[in-house]
Design a protein around this motif. Structure first.
Motif, PDB file in Angstrom:
ATOM      1  N   LEU A  10     -12.726  -8.325  -6.330  1.00  0.00           N
ATOM      2  CA  LEU A  10     -12.668  -8.029  -4.989  1.00  0.00           C
ATOM      3  C   LEU A  10     -11.753  -9.302  -4.375  1.00  0.00           C
ATOM      4  O   LEU A  10     -11.072  -8.926  -3.491  1.00  0.00           O
ATOM      5  CB  LEU A  10     -14.097  -8.287  -4.137  1.00  0.00           C
ATOM      6  N   THR A  11     -11.781 -10.304  -4.979  1.00  0.00           N
ATOM      7  CA  THR A  11     -10.960 -11.526  -4.514  1.00  0.00           C
ATOM      8  C   THR A  11      -9.408 -10.895  -4.653  1.00  0.00           C
ATOM      9  O   THR A  11      -8.260 -11.074  -3.823  1.00  0.00           O
ATOM     10  CB  THR A  11     -11.002 -12.835  -5.334  1.00  0.00           C
ATOM     11  N   VAL A  12      -8.928 -10.456  -5.939  1.00  0.00           N
ATOM     12  CA  VAL A  12      -7.695 -10.086  -6.226  1.00  0.00           C
ATOM     13  C   VAL A  12      -7.312  -8.971  -5.470  1.00  0.00           C
ATOM     14  O   VAL A  12      -6.174  -9.030  -4.885  1.00  0.00           O
ATOM     15  CB  VAL A  12      -7.576  -9.651  -7.731  1.00  0.00           C
ATOM     16  N   ALA A  13      -8.197  -8.062  -5.051  1.00  0.00           N
ATOM     17  CA  ALA A  13      -7.928  -6.924  -4.115  1.00  0.00           C
ATOM     18  C   ALA A  13      -7.562  -7.364  -2.739  1.00  0.00           C
ATOM     19  O   ALA A  13      -6.754  -6.837  -2.300  1.00  0.00           O
ATOM     20  CB  ALA A  13      -9.159  -5.764  -4.416  1.00  0.00           C
ATOM     21  N   GLY A  14      -8.480  -8.131  -2.128  1.00  0.00           N
ATOM     22  CA  GLY A  14      -8.153  -8.834  -0.912  1.00  0.00           C
ATOM     23  C   GLY A  14      -6.833  -9.600  -1.022  1.00  0.00           C
ATOM     24  O   GLY A  14      -6.148  -9.292   0.186  1.00  0.00           O
ATOM     25  N   ILE A  15      -6.629 -10.215  -1.831  1.00  0.00           N
ATOM     26  CA  ILE A  15      -5.267 -10.876  -1.810  1.00  0.00           C
ATOM     27  C   ILE A  15      -4.274 -10.135  -1.830  1.00  0.00           C
ATOM     28  O   ILE A  15      -3.069 -10.008  -1.217  1.00  0.00           O
ATOM     29  CB  ILE A  15      -5.063 -11.912  -2.946  1.00  0.00           C
ATOM     30  N   ALA A  16      -4.140  -8.843  -2.555  1.00  0.00           N
ATOM     31  CA  ALA A  16      -3.281  -7.841  -2.773  1.00  0.00           C
ATOM     32  C   ALA A  16      -2.752  -7.134  -1.253  1.00  0.00           C
ATOM     33  O   ALA A  16      -1.986  -6.776  -0.831  1.00  0.00           O
ATOM     34  CB  ALA A  16      -3.477  -6.771  -3.677  1.00  0.00           C
ATOM     35  N   THR A  17      -4.321  -6.891  -0.744  1.00  0.00           N
ATOM     36  CA  THR A  17      -4.267  -6.276   0.519  1.00  0.00           C
ATOM     37  C   THR A  17      -3.465  -6.964   1.700  1.00  0.00           C
ATOM     38  O   THR A  17      -2.626  -6.520   2.382  1.00  0.00           O
ATOM     39  CB  THR A  17      -5.356  -5.995   0.789  1.00  0.00           C
ATOM     40  N   VAL A  18      -3.845  -8.356   1.704  1.00  0.00           N
ATOM     41  CA  VAL A  18      -3.212  -9.457   2.682  1.00  0.00           C
ATOM     42  C   VAL A  18      -1.614  -9.483   2.432  1.00  0.00           C
ATOM     43  O   VAL A  18      -0.763  -9.453   3.206  1.00  0.00           O
ATOM     44  CB  VAL A  18      -3.658 -10.800   2.387  1.00  0.00           C
ATOM     45  N   ILE A  19      -1.132  -9.387   1.017  1.00  0.00           N
ATOM     46  CA  ILE A  19       0.359  -9.483   0.852  1.00  0.00           C
ATOM     47  C   ILE A  19       0.735  -7.995   1.498  1.00  0.00           C
ATOM     48  O   ILE A  19       2.008  -8.229   2.027  1.00  0.00           O
ATOM     49  CB  ILE A  19       0.535  -9.505  -0.732  1.00  0.00           C
TER      50      ILE A  19
END
Length: 56
Positions: free
Chosen positions: A27-36
């Motif tokens: 979930l952290t990786v998906a959140g960071i990718a979404t923010v980018i």
């Protein structure tokens, strides 16, 4: 025997604990990718589309 019951090993207990804690890393990786992706879209919009002005 194939169907004999045995106590859970340490590896199985560790796996059960990891599964119970949930997918925090994913979930952290998906959140960071979404923010980018959102930041890149916003930068593209601000620096490419807005300077061109309205369509005529």
């Amino acid at each position: 025997m194939i169907n004999s019951e045995h106590p859970a090993s340490a590896d199985e207990q560790a796996l059960d604990r990891a599964v119970a804690e949930g997918p925090h890393g994913a979930l952290t990786v998906a959140g960071i990718a979404t923010v980018i992706v959102v930041a890149l879209w916003l930068a593209f919009y601000l620096f490419v589309f807005l300077p061109r002005g309205a369509l005529q």
